[in-house]
Write a protein that holds these residues in place. Structure first.
Motif, short mmCIF file in Angstrom:
data_model
loop_
_atom_site.label_atom_id
_atom_site.label_comp_id
_atom_site.label_asym_id
_atom_site.label_seq_id
_atom_site.Cartn_x
_atom_site.Cartn_y
_atom_site.Cartn_z
N VAL A 174 0.87 -1.17 0.00
CA VAL A 174 0.00 0.00 0.00
C VAL A 174 0.91 1.22 0.00
O VAL A 174 1.68 1.43 0.92
CB VAL A 174 -0.92 0.01 1.23
CG1 VAL A 174 -1.78 1.26 1.23
CG2 VAL A 174 -1.77 -1.24 1.27
N ARG A 175 0.82 2.03 -1.05
CA ARG A 175 1.68 3.21 -1.19
C ARG A 175 0.79 4.43 -1.34
O ARG A 175 -0.01 4.50 -2.27
CB ARG A 175 2.57 3.04 -2.41
CG ARG A 175 3.59 4.11 -2.58
CD ARG A 175 4.36 3.91 -3.85
NE ARG A 175 4.94 2.58 -3.88
CZ ARG A 175 6.22 2.33 -4.01
NH1 ARG A 175 7.06 3.30 -4.17
NH2 ARG A 175 6.66 1.09 -4.03
N ASN A 176 0.92 5.38 -0.43
CA ASN A 176 0.11 6.60 -0.45
C ASN A 176 -1.38 6.32 -0.54
O ASN A 176 -2.11 6.98 -1.26
CB ASN A 176 0.54 7.50 -1.61
CG ASN A 176 1.88 8.13 -1.36
OD1 ASN A 176 2.30 8.27 -0.22
ND2 ASN A 176 2.57 8.50 -2.41
N GLY A 177 -1.84 5.29 0.15
CA GLY A 177 -3.26 4.98 0.18
C GLY A 177 -3.76 4.26 -1.05
O GLY A 177 -4.96 4.14 -1.26
N SER A 226 -1.98 2.61 9.32
CA SER A 226 -1.55 3.80 10.06
C SER A 226 -1.90 3.69 11.54
O SER A 226 -1.13 4.12 12.40
CB SER A 226 -2.15 5.07 9.46
OG SER A 226 -3.54 5.07 9.61
N SER A 232 -7.41 3.50 -5.08
CA SER A 232 -7.45 3.96 -3.70
C SER A 232 -7.87 2.82 -2.78
O SER A 232 -8.81 2.09 -3.07
CB SER A 232 -8.45 5.12 -3.58
OG SER A 232 -8.51 5.56 -2.27
N SER A 286 -5.06 1.53 4.32
CA SER A 286 -4.24 2.66 4.77
C SER A 286 -4.57 3.06 6.20
O SER A 286 -3.68 3.31 7.01
CB SER A 286 -4.45 3.87 3.86
OG SER A 286 -3.99 3.59 2.57
#
Length: 82
Positions: free
Chosen positions: A16-19, A35, A26, A31
């Motif tokens: 998962v990269r930047n959501g 987090s 997306s 994400s």
């Protein structure tokens, strides 16, 4: 650019990269979950670090010397810290 790795199965890892997932769509659920886990781990690691500093300070202040490693175990998660 944040890179997060989630283990889906033993042989398959979902990144998962930047959501966004591997296909670029997306993926807010992953994400948010990742987090939250990172926040909890960071908070726990900070608590352990602070506790170690206090213990070492008390030992030195009392006129003793630490001769071996301190091992701590989180009663909630079972994770051990050294």
């Amino acid at each position: 650019m944040a890179l997060m790795v989630v283990r889906v199965k033993k042989w398959k890892v979902k990144t998962v990269r930047n959501g966004r997932n591997q296909e670029g769509y997306s993926d807010p659920t992953a994400s948010i979950a990742i987090s939250q886990v990172k926040k909890e781990e960071t908070a726990t690691d900070r608590r352990v670090y602070d506790l170690m500093k206090v213990l070492k300070y008390i030992i030195r202040l009392s006129g003793f010397e630490l001769t071996e490693r301190i091992r701590l175990k989180d009663t909630r998660t079972g994770k051990e810290y050294r």
